[in-house]
Scaffold this motif. Structure first.
Motif, PDB file in Angstrom:
ATOM      1  N   GLY A   1       8.142   7.145  -3.437  1.00  0.00           N
ATOM      2  CA  GLY A   1       6.852   7.803  -3.278  1.00  0.00           C
ATOM      3  C   GLY A   1       5.886   7.470  -4.382  1.00  0.00           C
ATOM      4  O   GLY A   1       4.703   7.262  -4.138  1.00  0.00           O
ATOM      5  N   GLY A   2       6.394   7.420  -5.630  1.00  0.00           N
ATOM      6  CA  GLY A   2       5.535   7.103  -6.756  1.00  0.00           C
ATOM      7  C   GLY A   2       4.961   5.708  -6.663  1.00  0.00           C
ATOM      8  O   GLY A   2       3.792   5.476  -6.975  1.00  0.00           O
ATOM      9  N   LEU A   3       5.770   4.769  -6.191  1.00  0.00           N
ATOM     10  CA  LEU A   3       5.297   3.388  -6.063  1.00  0.00           C
ATOM     11  C   LEU A   3       4.228   3.273  -4.985  1.00  0.00           C
ATOM     12  O   LEU A   3       3.248   2.536  -5.131  1.00  0.00           O
ATOM     13  N   GLY A   4       4.419   4.018  -3.891  1.00  0.00           N
ATOM     14  CA  GLY A   4       3.400   4.011  -2.838  1.00  0.00           C
ATOM     15  C   GLY A   4       2.080   4.543  -3.341  1.00  0.00           C
ATOM     16  O   GLY A   4       1.018   4.013  -3.030  1.00  0.00           O
ATOM     17  N   LEU A   5       2.150   5.608  -4.144  1.00  0.00           N
ATOM     18  CA  LEU A   5       0.938   6.182  -4.717  1.00  0.00           C
ATOM     19  C   LEU A   5       0.238   5.171  -5.616  1.00  0.00           C
ATOM     20  O   LEU A   5      -0.989   5.007  -5.548  1.00  0.00           O
ATOM     21  N   VAL A   6       1.000   4.475  -6.441  1.00  0.00           N
ATOM     22  CA  VAL A   6       0.410   3.501  -7.363  1.00  0.00           C
ATOM     23  C   VAL A   6      -0.261   2.366  -6.593  1.00  0.00           C
ATOM     24  O   VAL A   6      -1.358   1.927  -6.943  1.00  0.00           O
ATOM     25  N   ARG A   7       0.367   1.904  -5.517  1.00  0.00           N
ATOM     26  CA  ARG A   7      -0.244   0.832  -4.715  1.00  0.00           C
ATOM     27  C   ARG A   7      -1.579   1.272  -4.129  1.00  0.00           C
ATOM     28  O   ARG A   7      -2.562   0.520  -4.150  1.00  0.00           O
ATOM     29  N   VAL A   8      -1.604   2.487  -3.611  1.00  0.00           N
ATOM     30  CA  VAL A   8      -2.848   2.994  -3.023  1.00  0.00           C
ATOM     31  C   VAL A   8      -3.921   3.159  -4.099  1.00  0.00           C
ATOM     32  O   VAL A   8      -5.083   2.775  -3.929  1.00  0.00           O
TER      33      VAL A   8
ATOM     34  N   GLU B   1      -6.392  -1.823   3.552  1.00  0.00           N
ATOM     35  CA  GLU B   1      -6.464  -0.556   2.826  1.00  0.00           C
ATOM     36  C   GLU B   1      -6.136   0.610   3.745  1.00  0.00           C
ATOM     37  O   GLU B   1      -5.474   1.571   3.331  1.00  0.00           O
ATOM     38  N   ALA B   2      -6.574   0.537   5.002  1.00  0.00           N
ATOM     39  CA  ALA B   2      -6.250   1.598   5.960  1.00  0.00           C
ATOM     40  C   ALA B   2      -4.746   1.715   6.144  1.00  0.00           C
ATOM     41  O   ALA B   2      -4.195   2.829   6.171  1.00  0.00           O
ATOM     42  N   SER B   3      -4.058   0.597   6.255  1.00  0.00           N
ATOM     43  CA  SER B   3      -2.603   0.607   6.427  1.00  0.00           C
ATOM     44  C   SER B   3      -1.919   1.222   5.222  1.00  0.00           C
ATOM     45  O   SER B   3      -0.970   2.011   5.358  1.00  0.00           O
ATOM     46  N   SER B   4      -2.391   0.884   4.026  1.00  0.00           N
ATOM     47  CA  SER B   4      -1.815   1.442   2.803  1.00  0.00           C
ATOM     48  C   SER B   4      -2.022   2.956   2.746  1.00  0.00           C
ATOM     49  O   SER B   4      -1.114   3.709   2.394  1.00  0.00           O
ATOM     50  N   MET B   5      -3.214   3.396   3.112  1.00  0.00           N
ATOM     51  CA  MET B   5      -3.505   4.832   3.118  1.00  0.00           C
ATOM     52  C   MET B   5      -2.658   5.558   4.161  1.00  0.00           C
ATOM     53  O   MET B   5      -2.142   6.654   3.912  1.00  0.00           O
TER      54      MET B   5
END
Length: 448
Positions: free
Chosen positions: A75-82, A264-268
């Motif tokens: 989860g933390g890595l996903g947040l950092v990518r976004v 960016e939409a996919s990442s969000m």
């Protein structure tokens, strides 16, 4: 974030210039409402100045900037990518406006978190640094605004809303009201910013319609990003941002710009699902994003799950309906827009148009005619796309005089409407429906 130990090989003038450039950015208006992104940028710049730029990793940023535990759930890595994507966008915005005259620019190339510093005429590089200086591609805005507005108008015919009402949640049942109160009470125990983020996202999602209003979409996108800043652990801000970014990608006829927006939409959307794996809105947004990307099978799978999770949420049903229409699943579109279906928190505007379009695709022409011809009497919007679909149903039903009147009204009221182009985009995956629409337009003299 405090200044760290400087790499011994760095000349003092380099350090001074780098920190001066950093201070300009973090003190700018662009980052004024994003304290975490200021910390993010400061952290990666200071790590680079200390000689550890090549060692910057997402996990370290998650811990040092966002206070996340390394529990292995990703989860933390996903947040950092976004957040890195947001920071890149804001840096680009800063240098296109407030920082246009800066002598040195800080960029974070995609694919990593180590920043580069570029001077106006020559790169300002660290000792032994190699590789090309990466810059973010500029946003290319299409000049075909008539096409974007026209395609947006088609969506208006499908999904209009009661955004102008001050209460965005009318007709809620007592149970829904109680559930919402309980949810807010639980969030209040967590923190007041969590309550603010939830309220902001819930109120802003009604701004998704009318879709063609690009300024409204920009305002809504800013609000969703602020909701993320208020509480980056809640799914709603990411879901809202994703649905708008995907919409903007769909409306753009600039391939490069559309690709950037969709990425960016996919990442969000992924971040929304990480935080709310059973959240109907997050699931519906992922389905919508996948549909825009062309993966209709995966889109419909997510859309059906969203309906199971939130069977009466009007906004979720509208998103699922839009996804089903552009993915050529009129049965699902009819299911979520059925006039007899209970809906909470949303009016009948969008549902009526989705219903009418689904009936056109199912060749139930009388039902389509009834939906669109009665729209004005019911206080629902009438637009060029709705007249185009009404005329198609009338033509297929043998009502040729009525079809001609509808096409004539479309030309008279919306002269220059690019009907064929809009229909081709919207019914891209529904060739039989597209053929009927094109035949109608050609029969009654539409050359646009």
């Amino acid at each position: 974030m405090t200044q760290g130990t400087v790499h011994k090989e760095l000349p003092p003038e380099f350090v001074d210039q780098a920190r001066a450039a950093l201070n300009k950015v973090v003190e700018s208006d662009v980052l004024a409402s994003s304290p975490r992104l200021r910390q993010f940028l400061t952290y990666v710049v200071e790590e680079t100045l200390s000689g550890h730029g090549d060692e910057i990793r997402g996990k370290a940023i998650a811990v040092e900037v966002y206070g996340r535990r390394l529990d292995g759930d990703g989860g933390g890595l996903g947040l950092v990518r976004v957040e890195a994507g947001r920071l890149r966008r804001l840096l680009r915005e800063y240098y296109e406006g407030e920082g246009a005259g800066d002598d040195i620019r800080i960029l974070i190339p995609t694919g990593g978190y180590k920043p580069t510093l570029t001077a106006v005429h020559a790169p300002l590089t660290l000792p032994e640094e190699s590789g090309p200086q990466t810059t973010e591609p500029g946003h290319k805005h299409s000049g075909s605004r008539k096409w974007m507005v026209a395609l947006g108008a088609l969506f208006v015919a499908l999904i209009a809303s009661v955004f102008f009402a001050t209460d965005l949640r009318p007709a809620l049942t007592q149970n829904a009201t109680d559930n919402n109160s309980a949810k807010l009470a639980a969030l209040r125990e967590r923190s007041m910013p969590s309550v603010q983020a939830t309220n902001l996202a819930e109120q802003t999602r009604g701004m998704f319609f009318p879709l063609f209003d690009l300024k409204r979409q920009e305002i809504a996108l800013t609000a969703f990003r602020h909701a993320i800043d208020l509480d980056p652990d809640l799914p709603s801000g990411y879901a809202g941002a994703a649905q708008i970014l995907a919409l903007l990608a769909y409306l753009s006829d600039d391939a490069t710009r559309a690709s950037e927006l969709l990425a960016e939409a996919s990442s969000m959307a992924e971040s929304a699902l990480e935080r709310g794996p059973t959240d109907g809105w997050a699931k519906a947004t992922m389905g919508w994003t996948l549909a825009v990307s062309g993966d209709t099978e995966a889109a419909l799978r997510r859309a059906r799950i969203a309906v199971d999770l939130s069977p009466e949420d009007g906004h979720v049903l509208d998103l699922v309906g839009i996804t089903a229409i552009i993915s050529n699943d009129p049965i699902l579109a009819a299911e979520v827009s059925d006039p007899e279906r209970p809906r909470l928190g949303s009016g009948r505007f969008g549902a009526n148009s989705i219903w009418g379009t689904s009936q056109l695709m199912l060749q139930n022409y009388p039902a389509c005619i009834e939906a669109f011809s009665m729209a004005a009497e019911r206080g629902l919007p009438v637009s060029a796309p709705s007249l185009m679909m009404l005329a198609t149903a009338q033509h297929e039903n043998g009502e040729h005089a009525a079809a001609r009147r509808a096409i004539d009204e479309m030309h008279r009221t919306w002269s220059g409407f690019p009907a064929k182009k809009v229909a081709s985009r919207f019914f891209e995956h529904a060739p039989e429906t597209l053929s009927s629409v094109i035949e109608t337009l050609e029969t009654y003299g539409s050359n646009l």
